[in-house]
Design a protein around this motif. Structure first.
Motif, PDB file in Angstrom:
ATOM      1  N   UNK A 100       0.829  -1.198   0.000  1.00 14.93           N
ATOM      2  CA  UNK A 100       0.000   0.000   0.000  1.00 14.93           C
ATOM      3  C   UNK A 100       0.868   1.256   0.000  1.00 14.93           C
ATOM      4  N   UNK A 101       0.323   2.317  -0.583  1.00 12.88           N
ATOM      5  CA  UNK A 101       0.902   3.658  -0.496  1.00 12.88           C
ATOM      6  C   UNK A 101      -0.285   4.597  -0.332  1.00 12.88           C
ATOM      7  N   UNK A 102      -0.471   5.105   0.882  1.00 15.91           N
ATOM      8  CA  UNK A 102      -1.680   5.852   1.225  1.00 15.91           C
ATOM      9  C   UNK A 102      -1.357   7.299   1.565  1.00 15.91           C
ATOM     10  N   UNK A 103      -2.067   8.211   0.917  1.00 14.00           N
ATOM     11  CA  UNK A 103      -1.941   9.645   1.161  1.00 14.00           C
ATOM     12  C   UNK A 103      -3.219  10.119   1.844  1.00 14.00           C
ATOM     13  N   UNK A 104      -3.081  10.726   3.028  1.00 14.35           N
ATOM     14  CA  UNK A 104      -4.229  11.213   3.786  1.00 14.35           C
ATOM     15  C   UNK A 104      -4.003  12.682   4.121  1.00 14.35           C
ATOM     16  N   UNK A 105      -4.997  13.512   3.823  1.00 15.56           N
ATOM     17  CA  UNK A 105      -4.930  14.942   4.101  1.00 15.56           C
ATOM     18  C   UNK A 105      -5.970  15.291   5.154  1.00 15.56           C
ATOM     19  N   UNK A 106      -5.550  16.079   6.143  1.00 17.94           N
ATOM     20  CA  UNK A 106      -6.510  16.579   7.131  1.00 17.94           C
ATOM     21  C   UNK A 106      -6.228  18.059   7.355  1.00 17.94           C
ATOM     22  N   UNK A 107      -7.270  18.856   7.194  1.00 18.45           N
ATOM     23  CA  UNK A 107      -7.150  20.308   7.272  1.00 18.45           C
ATOM     24  C   UNK A 107      -7.693  20.819   8.594  1.00 18.45           C
TER      25      UNK A 107
END
Length: 148
Positions: A100-107
């Motif tokens: 897996x290669x997971x990108x997660x953004x939280x603002x």
């Protein structure tokens, strides 16, 4: 398989960071940290195939497992590409196929935390421990410039 996690705080909205990550010109810019001239061929839709390529046509192919705009892009890596062609799995690629290669953004209040989690074989762990922070610093520069 080892799991690596990288995080960076970016002074930009999640939508701006998303553009910095996935718009073609920006993607080509920040992925120079891994391979100069690298690019991705895909329609950027959930369930679609992605070819991550170097200029000579070598790279890997993956599937976009999860895509939630401005929040998540999760890849599952499948196998190698040689001369622009997907290769059948062999003993080496079977060791990392499904990684897996997971990108997660939280603002939060106009600042976005970008977190990347990836599965990596021991053989490539040191390389990615060096290259990923450089890539994320470039993402931050691109996003903050877009924001600017």
């Amino acid at each position: 398989m080892e799991n690596l996690e990288f995080k960076i705080e970016i002074n930009a909205s999640a939508a701006t960071v998303w553009k910095a990550l996935w718009e073609d010109q920006n993607y080509r810019q920040w992925t120079t940290a891994f391979c100069d001239g690298s690019y991705a061929k895909t329609d950027w839709k959930e369930g679609s195939r992605v070819h991550f390529l170097a200029p000579a046509g070598d790279g890997m192919y993956s599937t976009i497992e999860t895509l939630v705009p401005n929040k998540k892009m999760f890849f599952s890596h499948i196998g190698e590409i040689k001369n622009f062609e997907e290769q059948p799995l062999n003993d080496e690629t079977r060791q990392w196929s499904g990684a897996r290669e997971n990108y997660t953004l939280s603002e939060n209040n106009g600042t976005t935390t970008l977190q990347v989690d990836l599965d990596i074989t021991e053989k490539y762990a040191d390389y990615f421990k060096g290259a990923f922070p450089k890539g994320l610093t470039l993402v931050k520069e691109i996003a903050e410039k877009l924001n600017g």
